[in-house]
Design an enzyme around this catalytic site. Sequence first.
Site, PDB file in Angstrom:
ATOM      1  N   CYS A  77      -3.026   1.161  -8.741  1.00 51.49           N
ATOM      2  CA  CYS A  77      -2.764   2.115  -7.649  1.00 51.49           C
ATOM      3  C   CYS A  77      -2.196   3.438  -8.145  1.00 51.49           C
ATOM      4  O   CYS A  77      -2.731   4.515  -7.825  1.00 51.49           O
ATOM      5  CB  CYS A  77      -1.860   1.495  -6.583  1.00 51.49           C
ATOM      6  SG  CYS A  77      -0.156   1.140  -7.086  1.00 51.49           S
ATOM      7  N   HIS A 127       3.533   0.249  -3.891  1.00 51.44           N
ATOM      8  CA  HIS A 127       2.116   0.634  -3.861  1.00 51.44           C
ATOM      9  C   HIS A 127       2.009   2.087  -3.432  1.00 51.44           C
ATOM     10  O   HIS A 127       2.871   2.599  -2.722  1.00 51.44           O
ATOM     11  CB  HIS A 127       1.357  -0.261  -2.875  1.00 51.44           C
ATOM     12  CG  HIS A 127      -0.133  -0.077  -2.897  1.00 51.44           C
ATOM     13  ND1 HIS A 127      -0.903  -0.355  -3.991  1.00 51.44           N
ATOM     14  CD2 HIS A 127      -0.989   0.385  -1.942  1.00 51.44           C
ATOM     15  CE1 HIS A 127      -2.176  -0.085  -3.710  1.00 51.44           C
ATOM     16  NE2 HIS A 127      -2.258   0.372  -2.477  1.00 51.44           N
ATOM     17  N   HIS A 139      -7.222   4.204  -2.179  1.00 49.60           N
ATOM     18  CA  HIS A 139      -6.333   3.514  -3.110  1.00 49.60           C
ATOM     19  C   HIS A 139      -7.090   2.477  -3.920  1.00 49.60           C
ATOM     20  O   HIS A 139      -8.243   2.161  -3.634  1.00 49.60           O
ATOM     21  CB  HIS A 139      -5.154   2.885  -2.350  1.00 49.60           C
ATOM     22  CG  HIS A 139      -5.522   1.698  -1.504  1.00 49.60           C
ATOM     23  ND1 HIS A 139      -4.782   0.556  -1.477  1.00 49.60           N
ATOM     24  CD2 HIS A 139      -6.549   1.486  -0.644  1.00 49.60           C
ATOM     25  CE1 HIS A 139      -5.328  -0.313  -0.634  1.00 49.60           C
ATOM     26  NE2 HIS A 139      -6.404   0.232  -0.125  1.00 49.60           N
TER      27      HIS A 139
END
Length: 163
Positions: A77, A127, A139
């Site tokens: 990520c 994240h 993402h």
Amino acid sequence: MTKGFGMSAFPGIPALLSRAGTASVLTAATVTASMLIPTLATDAQAATPGTKALQIAASKKGSPYQYGATGPNRFDCSGLTLYAFKKAGKALPRTAASQYNKTRHLSAGSRQPGDLVFFHSGSNVYHVGIYAGKNQIWHSPKPGKSVRLEKIWTNSVWYGRVK
């Protein structure tokens, strides 16, 4: 019959054009038009590092997740956000938490496409993705998945703009 705008409607333009010279008349006209009608600005002028990074992240659609990867063909990520912003001319640290600490923090109402979306549990950022508008992010989600556009699935998010 509609009336057009005469030069008298825009004082200073004739002087600007006469000083510009023949080689620069087109440039002066373009600059003048963009001053009068701001929406005529080109995409390149309007693009921010965030919107450039958003386009770069979107171009990586389908690239597989790999823990610790920073591209150009595999990403985790924060590796995707690091890669996209680097290509857009902005440096970010490596991890999602460090990236959060390097951004200007925003409210949900102030977020814009190209801002970063940080997912957190308590004070722990775990994240990150790039806001695409309409409550969606680009993402690299997790092992076995690939870079994708996805709806934000929780309210436990913070927003940041890369400085």
